[in-house]
Each structure stands twice: as structure tokens, then as C-alpha cells.
Design a protein around this motif. Structure first.
Motif, short mmCIF file in Angstrom:
data_model
loop_
_atom_site.label_atom_id
_atom_site.label_comp_id
_atom_site.label_asym_id
_atom_site.label_seq_id
_atom_site.Cartn_x
_atom_site.Cartn_y
_atom_site.Cartn_z
N ALA A 200 17.12 43.69 29.95
CA ALA A 200 16.30 42.78 30.74
C ALA A 200 16.28 43.19 32.20
CB ALA A 200 16.85 41.36 30.62
N PRO A 201 15.18 42.89 32.92
CA PRO A 201 15.14 43.18 34.36
C PRO A 201 16.02 42.22 35.14
CG PRO A 201 13.17 41.99 33.68
CD PRO A 201 13.93 42.31 32.42
N ALA A 202 16.33 42.58 36.38
CA ALA A 202 17.15 41.73 37.24
C ALA A 202 16.36 40.51 37.71
CB ALA A 202 17.65 42.53 38.44
N ALA A 203 17.11 39.46 38.09
CA ALA A 203 16.48 38.25 38.63
C ALA A 203 16.11 38.44 40.09
CB ALA A 203 17.46 37.08 38.47
N GLN A 204 15.48 37.43 40.69
CA GLN A 204 15.07 37.48 42.08
C GLN A 204 16.19 37.02 42.99
OE1 GLN A 204 11.92 34.76 43.41
NE2 GLN A 204 10.88 36.51 44.34
N SER A 205 16.30 37.66 44.16
CA SER A 205 17.32 37.32 45.15
C SER A 205 17.18 35.88 45.63
CB SER A 205 17.21 38.27 46.34
OG SER A 205 17.85 37.72 47.48
N PRO A 206 18.30 35.17 45.78
CA PRO A 206 18.24 33.80 46.29
C PRO A 206 18.05 33.71 47.80
CG PRO A 206 20.50 34.40 45.81
CD PRO A 206 19.65 35.54 45.33
N ASP A 207 18.36 34.79 48.55
CA ASP A 207 18.30 34.75 50.01
C ASP A 207 17.14 35.56 50.60
OD1 ASP A 207 20.58 33.13 50.36
OD2 ASP A 207 21.90 34.86 50.17
N TYR A 208 16.71 36.59 49.89
CA TYR A 208 15.66 37.47 50.39
C TYR A 208 14.71 37.74 49.24
CZ TYR A 208 13.54 41.40 52.96
OH TYR A 208 12.68 42.24 53.62
N PRO A 209 13.60 37.01 49.16
CA PRO A 209 12.74 37.03 47.97
C PRO A 209 12.24 38.41 47.56
CG PRO A 209 12.14 35.20 49.40
CD PRO A 209 13.14 36.02 50.16
N SER A 210 12.18 39.36 48.48
CA SER A 210 11.71 40.70 48.13
C SER A 210 12.74 41.50 47.33
CB SER A 210 11.35 41.48 49.40
OG SER A 210 10.31 40.83 50.11
N ALA A 211 13.96 41.01 47.27
CA ALA A 211 15.04 41.74 46.61
C ALA A 211 15.31 41.22 45.21
CB ALA A 211 16.32 41.63 47.45
N LEU A 212 15.99 42.05 44.42
CA LEU A 212 16.51 41.64 43.12
C LEU A 212 17.88 40.99 43.31
CD1 LEU A 212 15.63 44.91 41.14
CD2 LEU A 212 14.26 42.83 41.33
N SER A 256 32.52 45.30 48.19
CA SER A 256 31.17 44.84 47.88
C SER A 256 30.35 44.88 49.16
CB SER A 256 31.19 43.41 47.31
OG SER A 256 31.73 42.51 48.28
N ALA A 257 29.06 44.66 49.03
CA ALA A 257 28.18 44.48 50.17
C ALA A 257 27.15 43.43 49.78
CB ALA A 257 27.49 45.79 50.55
N HIS A 258 26.49 42.87 50.77
CA HIS A 258 25.49 41.84 50.46
C HIS A 258 24.26 42.46 49.81
CE1 HIS A 258 28.02 39.85 53.50
NE2 HIS A 258 27.73 38.76 52.82
N TYR A 259 23.85 43.64 50.29
CA TYR A 259 22.62 44.27 49.79
C TYR A 259 22.85 45.76 49.56
CZ TYR A 259 20.23 40.02 51.40
OH TYR A 259 19.83 38.71 51.59
N VAL A 260 22.08 46.32 48.60
CA VAL A 260 22.05 47.77 48.35
C VAL A 260 20.58 48.19 48.34
CG1 VAL A 260 22.78 49.66 46.84
CG2 VAL A 260 24.10 47.52 46.88
N VAL A 261 20.26 49.29 49.05
CA VAL A 261 18.88 49.75 49.19
C VAL A 261 18.73 51.11 48.50
CG1 VAL A 261 16.99 50.22 50.79
CG2 VAL A 261 18.78 48.58 51.42
N ARG A 262 17.68 51.26 47.68
CA ARG A 262 17.43 52.51 46.97
C ARG A 262 16.70 53.51 47.85
NH1 ARG A 262 15.26 51.98 40.96
NH2 ARG A 262 13.28 51.38 41.93
N SER A 263 17.05 54.77 47.71
CA SER A 263 16.47 55.84 48.51
C SER A 263 15.00 56.06 48.20
CB SER A 263 17.25 57.13 48.29
OG SER A 263 16.57 58.25 48.82
N SER A 264 14.65 56.19 46.94
CA SER A 264 13.33 56.68 46.55
C SER A 264 12.19 55.78 46.98
CB SER A 264 13.27 56.89 45.04
OG SER A 264 13.47 55.67 44.35
N ASP A 265 12.38 54.47 46.87
CA ASP A 265 11.28 53.54 47.14
C ASP A 265 11.67 52.33 47.98
OD1 ASP A 265 12.90 52.33 45.30
OD2 ASP A 265 11.30 51.74 43.93
N GLY A 266 12.94 52.27 48.42
CA GLY A 266 13.36 51.15 49.23
C GLY A 266 13.64 49.87 48.47
N GLN A 267 13.70 49.94 47.14
CA GLN A 267 14.03 48.74 46.37
C GLN A 267 15.39 48.19 46.84
OE1 GLN A 267 15.60 48.56 42.13
NE2 GLN A 267 13.44 48.07 41.78
N ILE A 268 15.49 46.86 46.91
CA ILE A 268 16.71 46.21 47.40
C ILE A 268 17.28 45.31 46.31
CG2 ILE A 268 17.68 44.63 49.12
CD1 ILE A 268 15.37 45.41 50.97
N THR A 269 18.58 45.39 46.14
CA THR A 269 19.29 44.47 45.26
C THR A 269 20.34 43.71 46.07
OG1 THR A 269 18.97 45.76 43.24
CG2 THR A 269 20.86 44.27 43.28
#
Length: 512
Positions: A200-212, A256-269
Motif C-alpha cells: 500500500a502507498p503511504a498516508a498523507q503527512s499530518p503537518d505538511y500536506p505535500s508530504a507522505l 530520527s528526523a522529522h522529514y526525509v527528502v528524496r534526491s530524484s524528485d524532492g518527494q518528502i516523507t
């Protein structure tokens, strides 16, 4: 289940970069070795032929993990080694499995690229055999999706999907990359239709809607805050995007960290709620929001425009929501947080561009003066420590020009003039002695255990430069600072009492 072909447009939601390999064969073709290939390409061809794993799949996997950089046998944050990121940590043991399957030693698998690629292929083949894939099925790249998800080591389905999707994104988009020794590998784009099964895909971020949203293990962060949020801390993962997410879900990680950003397309989790305390920057944990960026500090290929823009938008949003000034005093690197021994985001991170994207200032606000160590600076140097030196020189009446983090002619002239005034070698280079004199410059009040304030911070910074080890610049003269003073006094043949009087100040301000 039915396959849905994913072309370039359909894969835009999975990622956007590209991958590698010389003379990549069409889907279903038998692997081959081409004498015109370089050593890394030949290693992929040989491993693919020996273990019956599609060659381009192996290359895409290696690129997604490391950009085909073995990092001289050094481990990633999650304990992964080599081009294929063979892992040895409390929860995952693909390095040991590869050793059993190939007969190669763990040392060879860590340090020899050809052995490492062979080990990765052997692990994938063992997964295929366990899944019961036939010879014909193994030739079909699309059937390997769940096996790639397993290779990533994630137990959470959403993380496993992030991992496998990244590999198939590279297969679909294609990539050109440089491997060891400058060898060029090219992987042409191709249509893929991965069989995702029940992942299944990841859910939506509770603090930053653009993130997973993929939560970290509760053992790796603390609920709540003990200080107000006042800074954003920039990190580099020293590993892959999905691998880092998986590591933060491992209870043995203790990070841990609050957010992780992907190199290829900037996807945020997002992995930790902003209201909670992630463990990412020691003294900066209580007041900071940590953002990890996929990649390695010594390889600038990871720092893409998509990553910079996506991360900057996140940082701008955080600053707006918490009233954080958009300047380099409040948006800092991991290396700039007092009490840390890390060097990320490193010299390849473009602070000037990043701050422009955030909409802030590269030099505005209070200039960062506290660092865990002080680098040698000379003409051509750039970054936060150059800004610190320029600010200190200007404060002492030596005109270094605009505090812009760029060591140019005017800064060099100011350094030389300061050195002459302090009786130092006037070489225009800011080394340990010049740093010590600069950082300690100012009033010379008597200080001892229990003292607090800005003078104590100046002392602590100067001791960090003079001793070559971190003395936390918190403005509190505690037992650690007292011991550092004693060590300095001993090494400079001063009276050893752990207190800072005229003799100790004089030695520091002379750059001793």
C-alpha cells in the motif's frame, strides 16, 4: 493481478531522476559480457549472468542505493556497504547472507565492487528461489517488485513500496551516471509494469500536506518538547531515501528526523510530528526541526534542483508557522549545532541557492559563530565559517567587507592585517592560531566555574579552536569547560588552576 504499464508520464508520481549501464539488454534477453564495457559494467553483466537476475534491474538498484559509489568500504547510516548497499545491522543481515551465498568474505563484499555487485545479485536470486520464480519469470523485470521491496529490509508495507518504486522509477526514466574511475554507464528508459501485489502507498503527512506520512519507531524519538521550536536543522542521510526511512523505523537506530527528502524528485516523507522531539542534532533536538536529505556529503550528484526546491518550500513553511527568521542563524547545518561531531550537509551543499529559495538571507540576522570544529580558511573558501570570520574581523575593526561567506581579496587583506596586529604569521590563512585569536577577542573578565554569559561563549569557542576538540559553546562555565581550561593551561605552560585570568586570556588572544 493485472499489470498496468507505467511509461514516463505515469511514473512522474514515483520520482523523476534517471539511471545507468552500458549496452543494456532488452527485457527478457540473456545477460552478456561485452569486452568493450568498463570494469563496473562487466561486474554487473557477470553477476546478472551467474545468478539469473536482469542486468538493468541490478544497475537500477545499485544506482538508487548509492549512485554506484562504494564509498571506499565505509558504511551508510544504516550499516550498508558498497554499490549494492549490503547491510549488517541488528535488524538486517544481507551482507552476511551474501557471504554465505557467494563464499566471499565480508571484508571483500564491503570493499571490492565486483564482489559487492555479485553479492547483491546472489541475495536477490535467493529471494527469487524462495518465492518460487521460474526461469521465465526471472527474465521478466516486472516480477521482481516484491523481491526488491524485501531487499530494502523494510517491514512496513508503505516503506517497502517507496523502496521498490524508486528502482522502477529509474528503470522507467533512464539515467546516465559515473561509476568508480569515471566509468560512464547508461540505462535507457523503458516501459515497466511492476507487480505491486498488496503493498500500500503511504498516508498523507499530518503537518505538511505535500508530504507522505511514515512514522518512525517510538523508540527513536521523544513525545513532546522541552523548548520552543526556533530553528531548522539541515542534514544529509549518508544513505538512500527509503533506506533512511526504514532505518528510522528500526528501534535499535536511536535516531530520527522529522522529514526525509528524496534526491530524484524532492518527494518528502514526514516521520516524526513537529510537536515531538526527533533525535537528530543532540543539543538542537529540543528546539529544532530536522530535515534529512537523501545522499552522501562527498557526492554532489545527490543535491538536485528538485531536492533543493522541495526542501526550501518545506523550510519556508516551517519558518512561517513558527515565526522562525529565515536566516543562517536559524536555518543551520547539522555541523553548526553546538555539541555535534557531524560534518553534514558538507561543502557540496549550496547554502546561497538554498536560502534564496527559502526566501531568506544568506547572511542576515545573527551570524553563526559556534561550530564543533573550525576549518582552515583561505582564498576561495566559502560557507558559514567564512561568514563567522568576516563578522569577527569587522567587529575588531579589520574591514573584511560584506559578510557573505565568500573568502575574497578583501577578506584576505583583513586577515593579514589582523595577524600582523596580533604578532601571528601574516599568511592570510585562518588556521587554528588565527581562529583562537579571533574568537577570544574582546573584553577579558575573570571567569571560573559557575560563570555564565557571552564572555564564557567566547572562551568556549576559542578553546574549541585552540585544543582541536569541541567545547560546547553554551555560555555556561561548567566542569567540562573547566577541564578544557586546565588542558589549555597545561599545554601552553601556564599556571594550571582552571580559571581564566589575564594570563590565560592573553595567551588566547595572542593565538597561542
Amino acid at each position: 493481478m493485472p499489470r498496468i504499464p507505467l511509461g514516463r508520464a505515469a511514473l512522474a508520481g514515483l520520482g523523476t531522476l534517471a539511471v545507468i549501464a552500458a549496452a543494456v539488454q532488452p527485457a527478457g534477453a540473456a545477460p552478456r559480457t561485452d569486452r568493450s564495457e568498463g570494469p563496473v559494467a562487466r561486474a554487473f553483466s557477470s553477476a546478472a549472468a551467474e545468478y539469473g537476475v536482469p542486468r538493468d534491474l541490478l544497475i537500477a538498484l545499485g544506482y538508487s542505493e548509492t549512485h554506484l559509489d562504494g564509498h571506499h568500504g565505509l558504511p551508510s547510516q544504516a550499516g550498508g556497504y558498497g554499490v549494492m548497499h549490503l547491510v549488517s545491522n541488528p535488524a538486517q543481515h544481507t551482507l552476511e547472507l551474501a557471504s554465505r551465498l557467494t563464499g566471499d568474505t565480508a571484508r571483500d563484499l564491503r570493499t571490492d565492487t565486483a564482489a559487492n555487485i555479485r553479492g547483491g545479485a546472489a541475495v536477490l536470486r535467493s529471494y527469487a528461489d524462495h518465492a518460487g520464480l521460474s526461469t521465465a519469470e526471472r527474465r521478466d523485470t516486472d516480477t521482481w517488485y516484491p523481491l526488491l521491496a524485501r531487499y530494502g529490509g523494510a517491514t512496513d508495507p508503505a516503506t517497502a513500496r517507496l523502496y521498490a518504486d524508486t528502482v522502477y522509477t529509474f528503470l522507467a526514466q533512464g539515467v546516465t551516471a559515473r561509476a568508480e574511475g569515471g566509468e560512464k554507464l547508461i540505462l535507457p528508459a523503458r516501459e515497466v509494469a511492476p507487480e505491486r501485489g498488496s503493498l500500500a502507498p503511504a498516508a498523507q503527512s499530518p503537518d505538511y500536506p505535500s508530504a507522505l506520512w511514515v512514522p518512525a519507531n517510538p523508540a527513536n524519538y521523544a513525545v513532546g518538547r522541552t523548548a520552543a521550536i526556533s530553528k531548522v536543522v539541515i542534514h544529509v542521510t549518508e544513505g538512500s531515501y527509503a533506506g533512511t526511512i526504514s532505518w528510522f523505523q528500526n528501534p535499535s537506530a536511536q535516531v530520527s528526523a522529522h522529514y526525509v527528502v528524496r534526491s530524484s524528485d524532492g518527494q518528502i516523507t514526514q516521520m516524526v510530528r513537529e510537536k515531538d522531539t526527533a533525535w537528530h542534532a543532540r543539543s538542537g533536538n529540543a528546539s529544532g526541526i530536522g530535515i534529512e536529505h537523501e545522499g552522501y556529503i562527498d557526492n554532489p550528484s545527490w543535491f538536485t534542483d528538485a531536492m533543493y526546491r522541495s526542501s526550501a518550500a518545506l523550510t519556508a513553511s516551517i519558518c512561517a508557522r513558527y515565526g522562525i527568521p529565515k536566516d543562517r542563524a536559524h536555518i543551520v547545518g547539522h555541523s553548526e549545532v553546538p555539541g555535534n561531531d557531524h560534518t553534514d550537509p558538507g561543502p557540496n551543499w549550496n547554502w546561497t541557492y538554498y536560502m534564496q529559495l527559502v526566501g531568506g538571507s544568506t547572511g542576515g540576522g545573527e551570524v553563526q559563530l559556534s561550530f564543533p570544529s573550525y576549518d582552515t580558511l583561505r582564498s576561495g573558501s566559502t560557507g558559514a565559517q567564512v561568514s563567522a570570520a568576516q563578522s569577527l574581523l569587522n567587529a575588531q575593526g579589520f574591514d573584511a567587507g560584506t559578510v557573505d561567506g565568500s573568502f575574497g581579496t578583501k577578506t584576505g587583506s583583513a586577515v593579514t592585517a589582523f595577524q600582523k596586529a596580533r604578532g601571528l604569521d601574516a599568511d592570510g590563512v585562518v588556521g587554528a592560531r588565527t581562529w583562537t585569536a579571533l574568537l577570544s577577542a574582546g573584553t577579558t573578565p575573570a571567569l571560573s566555574q559557575g560563570s555564565t554569559g557571552a564572555a564564557v561563549q567566547r572562551l568556549q569557542r576559542a578553546l574549541t579552536a585552540a585544543l582541536g576538540r569541541t567545547v560546547t559553546a553554551d555560555g555556561d562555565f561548567g566542569s567540562g569547560t573547566q577541564q578544557a581550561v586546565r588542558d589549555y593551561q597545561t599545554s601552553r605552560s601556564l599556571g594550571v588552576d582552571g580559571q581564566v585570568g589575564p594570563a590565560t586570556w592573553g595567551a588566547l588572544q595572542a593565538g597561542r
